[in-house]
Design a protein around this motif. Structure first.
Motif, PDB file in Angstrom:
ATOM      1  N   PHE A  60       1.757   3.803  -1.119  1.00  0.00           N
ATOM      2  CA  PHE A  60       2.500   2.588  -1.452  1.00  0.00           C
ATOM      3  C   PHE A  60       2.971   1.893  -0.176  1.00  0.00           C
ATOM      4  O   PHE A  60       3.547   2.520   0.716  1.00  0.00           O
ATOM      5  N   SER A 274       4.711   2.410 -11.350  1.00  0.00           N
ATOM      6  CA  SER A 274       4.233   1.459 -10.344  1.00  0.00           C
ATOM      7  C   SER A 274       4.548   0.025 -10.754  1.00  0.00           C
ATOM      8  O   SER A 274       4.994  -0.795  -9.937  1.00  0.00           O
ATOM      9  N   SER A 290       4.410  -4.911  -3.765  1.00  0.00           N
ATOM     10  CA  SER A 290       4.198  -3.463  -3.812  1.00  0.00           C
ATOM     11  C   SER A 290       2.690  -3.235  -3.850  1.00  0.00           C
ATOM     12  O   SER A 290       2.042  -3.473  -4.867  1.00  0.00           O
ATOM     13  N   SER A 292      -0.677  -0.994  -3.563  1.00  0.00           N
ATOM     14  CA  SER A 292      -1.264   0.350  -3.701  1.00  0.00           C
ATOM     15  C   SER A 292      -2.502   0.240  -4.571  1.00  0.00           C
ATOM     16  O   SER A 292      -2.515  -0.502  -5.565  1.00  0.00           O
ATOM     17  N   GLU A 295      -2.950   2.425  -8.907  1.00  0.00           N
ATOM     18  CA  GLU A 295      -3.012   1.979 -10.297  1.00  0.00           C
ATOM     19  C   GLU A 295      -4.440   1.626 -10.698  1.00  0.00           C
ATOM     20  O   GLU A 295      -4.899   1.986 -11.793  1.00  0.00           O
TER      21      GLU A 295
END
Length: 445
Positions: A60, A274, A290, A292, A295
């Motif tokens: 993250f 998330s 955010s 990342s 997911e």
């Protein structure tokens, strides 16, 4: 009840053995499907995360732009972001660190010259926790955390630059000083930056860098060069930020995940966490991000797993359906062979429920209990013979959980219900009809 059951076993042991075998087969197939599906889920998750996706991209990366550099504002920001990380994905985080940087500062002229100290270049200062632990000094020494201020109100800080920056035409070697104009070239305020060291990454492939080594290189903003200058956090926040709290900084949080804590059963929770993290941060700090790939990786993994499970569940459904049809025929045959007992019990005043329970429960338990106990064990053994991802599943740990036993018990209860229902249906006939059937069936030859 026991003498009737013993008698029925002697008279119909062939049908009972066939029924027990069918139930055992059905429970075994269902248990094997559940266990093998879980094995594929675990193996597929490990493969998807370890081989198909960049590990750094799964971590993250929190970005909060345009926040004041002042110490109080930074403390509030850091507290809020850290709280959100701990609340939503804290159990998944292995390590995390912070980073921040100032806006671009134009190069101010040297005190003894009218020319900019860095012709054609602008600069920004940044901090990153753990930077000196993951970078190697090739020249000079680490910068001081102390920021001094001269009689004219100008700040003096120490910084280090990347090896590529030091080797460029700007010649930013240890001992050189550059002058930055934090409030613009028309303002007399200046920041004197003394270059005290040159650094390069110890391990460019380390997850600490998140695949970004731009802080060691010259950047560009239009036609102008951009020079990154590393200074300690205290120098940026408590020094420059305290002097110029109205300046807007760019902050980042890097959270490295412990992927060993990922399991198929908690992936949906991670997806929701998330999404909640990003929503929470956006409400507190608009335009925050955010970042990342976790997911998307989970979404792709679920899709591929569902596609892999389709033929497995179709085959199991087919076998189970055939077994149920076979059990219906067997239970009907067993029920019809009970007509003499049913007629005798009805003539003695027994109710339909009593008769159905008396005759169906004993035989149902007899043929279903072995399947409930042995079926999950047989399914567990069978799943060990099936390949997982093209390799034998002997190389994959296959746990035996309570789920197959629970499912086997439910299947056995359904079979017991079928025995009781078939007996109950036959008791609906009148005593005379049952006696007539008995006499026709057992006429002397």
């Amino acid at each position: 009840m026991s003498w009737i059951t013993k008698r029925r076993i002697k008279e119909s042991y062939g049908l009972l053995v066939a029924a027990a075998s069918g139930i055992l087969l059905a429970v075994t197939m269902i248990a094997a499907t559940l266990i093998h599906s879980n094995t594929m889920a675990t193996a597929g998750l490990n493969y998807s995360l370890e081989r198909n996706t960049s590990q750094a991209a799964l971590n993250f990366h929190i970005v909060v732009p345009d926040r004041p550099l002042g110490p109080a504002d930074y403390a509030h920001l850091d507290s809020r972001v850290t709280q959100a990380l701990d609340e939503h994905i804290g159990w998944l985080i292995d390590t995390h660190h912070r980073a921040g940087q100032s806006p671009l500062f134009p190069s101010a002229p040297d005190v003894d010259s009218s020319e900019p100290s860095l012709p054609g270049a602008d600069s920004y200062v940044f901090f990153r926790e753990g930077f000196l632990d993951h970078a190697r000094l090739t020249a000079g020494n680490a910068p001081s955390e102390t920021v001094t201020e001269d009689a004219d109100g100008n700040l003096h800080v120490q910084a280090i630059v990347g090896l590529e920056v030091a080797s460029s035409s700007l010649n930013l070697i240890p001992g050189k000083e550059i002058y930055l104009a934090p409030m613009g070239l028309n303002s007399p305020s200046k920041i004197t930056v003394e270059i005290v060291g040159v650094a390069e990454p110890r391990d460019p492939e380390s997850s600490y860098w998140f695949g970004d080594l731009s802080k060691f290189k010259l950047g560009s903003e239009g036609s102008r060069l951009v020079v990154p200058l590393y200074i300690p956090r205290q120098a940026l926040i408590d020094g420059i930020g305290k002097k110029y709290p109205m300046l807007l900084g760019y902050y980042q949080w890097f959270a490295t995940l412990d992927l060993e804590d990922l399991e198929p059963r908690n992936l949906s929770d991670i997806e929701r966490a998330s999404q909640a993290l990003e929503s929470d941060l956006n409400q507190a700090f608009p335009r925050s991000l955010s970042l990342s790939a976790l997911e998307n990786a989970i979404s792709d993994y679920k899709r591929y797993l569902n596609l892999a499970n389709v033929p497995l569940y179709l085959f199991t459904s087919l076998v189970t359906g055939v077994t149920i049809y076979f059990l219906v025929i067997v239970t009907r045959s067993l029920a019809r062979s009970r007509e003499r007992e049913i007629g005798l019990l009805r003539s003695r005043g027994a109710s339909r429920n009593q008769i159905a329970t008396l005759l169906g429960l004993g035989e149902g338990l007899l043929v279903s209990i072995p399947a409930a106990i042995l079926g999950p064990l047989a399914g567990w053994g069978l799943s060990g013979l099936l390949p997982v991802g093209g390799v034998p599943s002997e190389t994959t740990t296959i746990p035996l959980t309570f789920t197959p036993f629970i499912v086997g018990s439910i299947a056995s209860l359904i079979c017991i219900g079928m025995f009781i229902a078939s007996s109950f249906a036959l008791t609906g006939r009148s005593t005379v009809a049952l006696a007539r059937t008995r006499d026709l069936t057992h006429q002397p030859r």
